[in-house]
Each structure stands twice: as structure tokens, then as C-alpha cells.
Design an enzyme around this catalytic site. Structure first.
Site, PDB file in Angstrom:
ATOM      1  N   PRO A  23       0.844  -1.201   0.000  1.00  0.00           N
ATOM      2  CA  PRO A  23       0.000   0.000   0.000  1.00  0.00           C
ATOM      3  C   PRO A  23       0.881   1.253   0.000  1.00  0.00           C
ATOM      4  O   PRO A  23       1.772   1.384   0.845  1.00  0.00           O
ATOM      5  CB  PRO A  23      -0.789  -0.120   1.307  1.00  0.00           C
ATOM      6  CG  PRO A  23      -0.668  -1.551   1.715  1.00  0.00           C
ATOM      7  CD  PRO A  23       0.643  -2.029   1.200  1.00  0.00           C
ATOM      8  N   ALA A  57      -3.572   2.977   2.213  1.00  0.00           N
ATOM      9  CA  ALA A  57      -4.302   3.163   3.470  1.00  0.00           C
ATOM     10  C   ALA A  57      -5.544   4.004   3.218  1.00  0.00           C
ATOM     11  O   ALA A  57      -5.455   5.179   2.877  1.00  0.00           O
ATOM     12  CB  ALA A  57      -3.403   3.839   4.497  1.00  0.00           C
ATOM     13  N   GLN A  99      -6.010  -1.845   2.019  1.00  0.00           N
ATOM     14  CA  GLN A  99      -5.654  -1.637   3.413  1.00  0.00           C
ATOM     15  C   GLN A  99      -6.592  -0.579   3.989  1.00  0.00           C
ATOM     16  O   GLN A  99      -6.740   0.494   3.406  1.00  0.00           O
ATOM     17  CB  GLN A  99      -4.205  -1.155   3.512  1.00  0.00           C
ATOM     18  CG  GLN A  99      -3.697  -0.914   4.924  1.00  0.00           C
ATOM     19  CD  GLN A  99      -2.338  -0.238   4.914  1.00  0.00           C
ATOM     20  OE1 GLN A  99      -2.224   0.954   4.617  1.00  0.00           O
ATOM     21  NE2 GLN A  99      -1.295  -0.994   5.229  1.00  0.00           N
ATOM     22  N   TYR A 183      -0.277   4.966  13.565  1.00  0.00           N
ATOM     23  CA  TYR A 183      -1.659   5.345  13.370  1.00  0.00           C
ATOM     24  C   TYR A 183      -2.499   4.803  14.534  1.00  0.00           C
ATOM     25  O   TYR A 183      -1.965   4.249  15.490  1.00  0.00           O
ATOM     26  CB  TYR A 183      -2.136   4.894  11.995  1.00  0.00           C
ATOM     27  CG  TYR A 183      -1.353   5.550  10.879  1.00  0.00           C
ATOM     28  CD1 TYR A 183      -1.096   6.918  10.903  1.00  0.00           C
ATOM     29  CD2 TYR A 183      -0.832   4.808   9.815  1.00  0.00           C
ATOM     30  CE1 TYR A 183      -0.359   7.536   9.906  1.00  0.00           C
ATOM     31  CE2 TYR A 183      -0.095   5.428   8.814  1.00  0.00           C
ATOM     32  CZ  TYR A 183       0.144   6.781   8.863  1.00  0.00           C
ATOM     33  OH  TYR A 183       0.883   7.401   7.886  1.00  0.00           O
TER      34      TYR A 183
END
Length: 361
Positions: A23, A57, A99, A183
Site C-alpha cells: 500500500p 491506506a 488496506q 496510526y
């Protein structure tokens, strides 16, 4: 042992080779909606011969975006826009993956080429970041996030589950949960970011609670016959971080709950990267540990660029998949050039016929 160009089967999905496009955030969406850029970017890697392409993401909520240019899947219409990408990837015998993520306290940032720093609160595009605690990341991300209430924790957990359902409705066959890179989910796990004193903070059992509950919510709605995977930041490699051993134990538990594969990565919970053991393929020894000690399929990336390097990792049984990012940006036809370098039979047919027909073997 298998090699880089052997198929890999996980659940009901078979990749034609062990090469994965990791990703890579493109910061090119409009209010969370993908554009033609995403179709061409992801599609070029399917044409280039990768077995699996994982879309960047993709935020499960508007405030879960890293930047205003990040993709989102927090509504049905945003989810449906991925269908054309999925169709194109599958038409080139490439498994479509996505993702899903929430940026947490690292959200509300400018695009990397526009400062790579947090937007000022007065910026009309900005929003308030959230996190496990009112602890700023620091460095170029100085905003103190709002410490989440328990109701907000439940809401984000539900957002992940709803986004997983939308991903499947769009046709994705491979789902990766972003539990890395500082994150939201990762920051709950990290003692660096998580200073809570309730059941979501403190010791190991409490710090993994958000990840475990979020995974369980997604596992309930994602089809059992399709791969459910996670990218985990295994450590920040500094004393304040969670340990690699804690991460291995977490993956053991997630595997027991239905996790199919882990993509090992760095925590990135702190601007202090002094302890990271940078070097070619530096995450490979950790991937091997997770494969052996957690008994789970493993993907690995980071400073892997040469075909023989990637092939040797697979042949030695140190990992099951090789995830490439920078190498793929530099050369979307990396699989073709790797097949040629490794003298794979009929290597030119790594590419689709409109390209391969014209290439001299």
C-alpha cells in the site's frame, strides 16, 4: 522450498507469484473519493505482473485520513468507486487488495510535498486528530489529539467493520488492517502514545484491547474464505516501545482469532528513529521470527529491491511474500525484469500479451 515466482495460496485466494505491491499513499483523492490517478497507478502494477496489489491506506472515517488527499471508504458511494479498480486488477490475473486504516493522532497533515506537517487548527481544511491519549506525536506533528472516550472507541471499531463490508462489496479479495506506523490502532498498542489509565491502557493486556476488539469486529463481517491480514508495527526499537516479544504474542492471539498473515513493519510511534536497525532487508530476520514463533504466514518489505535478494528470502523460508513500494514506483514492471534476471522460463509472459508479444525473448 518455493521461489519468488511460485504461486501462493491463502484461504481461497491464489497469487500467481510472491510479489506484492505494498500500500502506497498517493494523496490524490478528492474528499476521500478516488480519481483516475488511482486506476492508472494501481492498474500499472497489475500490468507489470505483480501477484497482489494492495490499495493504499484508506480511511474508515473522515477524521481517519492522514491528509485531505487520502482515500476513504466511510460511505457506500466511496466504497463503490473502487469497483472499476478491482475489475481492472482482476482482468490481469492480479488479486485486488485494500488496506483500511485510521490515522489517529497523525491525522490532519499536509501532503508530503506540501510540507508533510500538521495543518494549523485555523486551516479550514483541518480537523481535530484523535488518539488514545492527549499526547502529541511531536516533531512535525505537534497537535495534541483529543483523547478518545469509550463511546468513540466503539464508534471507530464499528467504522472498521463497516468499511470492511464495503471493501468486500467493491470486490476486494484481500483485506489488510493497518496496525502500524503510529496510526490509531498502533498507538493504542504503544506505551509511547498510550497513557490511558482505564482498560485500554497500561499493561500489555489493556494496550492490545483496541486491536483485538477491532480485529474481532472485522473478522465477524469479512468472509471466512478470503484472506484477512494485518500490517503490524512490531517495535520502535527504543526502550519506551512495546517489545518484539509482545508483538509476537499479539500475533499469536490474532492468529487464534482468524488472522491469516502478518506484514511486519516499524512502529513509527515516535520521531526518534535512532534504534531502527536500518539496512538492506533489515526486517527479514524479524519476519522469520514471526513465521516461526507465531506460526503464521508472513510478508516483509523495507529495503528489498534486487530480484535475487527477494528470491533468496522466499527460498530460505524466511517469509512468504515480498512487499515492494519504492522499487515498484521506480519500475512498475519490476516483476518482468525480476523474472528475466532470475531466468524464469517464458519470463516475457510476466507481462500481458499486448506488451509481451512485442518483446524479444
Amino acid at each position: 522450498m518455493p521461489n519468488l515466482f511460485d504461486p501462493f495460496t491463502l484461504k481461497d485466494v491464489t497469487l500467481k507469484n510472491r510479489i506484492v505491491v505494498a500500500p502506497m499513499c498517493q494523496y490524490s483523492a478528492e474528499d476521500g473519493r478516488i480519481t483516475d490517478w488511482h486506476l492508472v497507478h494501481l492498474g500499472s502494477h497489475a500490468i507489470g505482473g505483480a501477484g497482489l496489489v494492495i490499495a493504499e491506506a484508506t480511511a474508515v472515517a473522515p477524521e481517519g485520513r492522514i491528509t485531505p488527499g487520502c482515500t476513504g471508504i466511510w460511505s457506500d458511494d466511496r466504497g463503490a468507486q473502487w469497483e472499476r479498480v478491482v475489475r481492472f486488477l482482476k482482468s490481469h490475473n492480479c488479486v485486488p487488495g485494500i488496506q483500511i486504516a485510521h490515522a489517529g493522532r497523525k491525522a490532519a497533515a499536509n501532503r508530503p510535498w506540501e510540507g508533510d506537517d500538521q495543518m494549523k487548527p485555523e486551516d479550514p481544511r483541518a480537523w481535530e486528530p484523535i488518539g488514545p491519549s492527549a499526547e502529541a506525536f511531536g516533531g512535525n506533528l505537534p497537535r495534541v489529539p483529543h483523547a478518545m472516550t469509550k463511546d468513540e472507541i466503539v464508534q471507530v471499531r464499528n467504522d472498521f467493520a463497516a468499511s470492511a463490508k464495503r471493501a468486500r462489496a467493491a470486490g476486494f479479495e484481500w483485506l489488510e488492517l493497518h496496525f502500524a506506523h503510529g496510526y490509531l490502532a498502533q498507538s493504542f498498542f504503544s506505551p509511547i502514545a498510550n497513557k490511558r489509565t482505564d482498560e485500554y491502557g497500561g499493561g500489555f493486556e489493556n494496550r492490545i484491547r483496541f486491536i483485538v476488539e477491532t480485529f474481532a469486529a472485522v473478522r465477524e463481517v469479512w468472509p471466512a474464505n478470503l484472506p484477512l491480514t494485518a500490517k503490524l508495527g512490531i517495535s520502535d526499537f527504543i526502550p519506551e516501545s512495546q517489545t518484539v516479544e509482545e508483538s509476537i504474542e499479539l500475533i499469536r492471539r490474532l492468529k487464534a482469532m482468524g488472522l491469516d498473515l502478518v506484514d511486519v513493519s516499524i512502529g513509527f510511534n515516535s520521531p526518534n528513529l535512532s534504534g531502527v536497525p536500518w539496512g538492506p532487508g533489515f526486517m527479514v530476520p524479524f519476519a522469520e521470527r514471526f513465521k516461526k514463533e507465531a506460526g503464521i504466514a508472513v510478508g516483509v518489505g523495507w529495503f528489498i529491491a534486487e530480484p535475487k535478494q527477494a528470491d533468496d528470502i522466499i527460498r530460505a523460508g524466511k517469509a512468504d511474500l515480498i512487499l515492494l513500494a519504492h522499487a515498484m514506483l521506480d519500475d512498475p514492471q519490476w516483476p518482468y525484469h525480476a523474472a528475466k534476471a532470475l531466468e524464469v522460463k517464458d519470463y516475457k509472459w510476466t507481462l500481458p500479451a499486448p506488451y509481451a508479444h512485442w518483446i524479444r525473448a
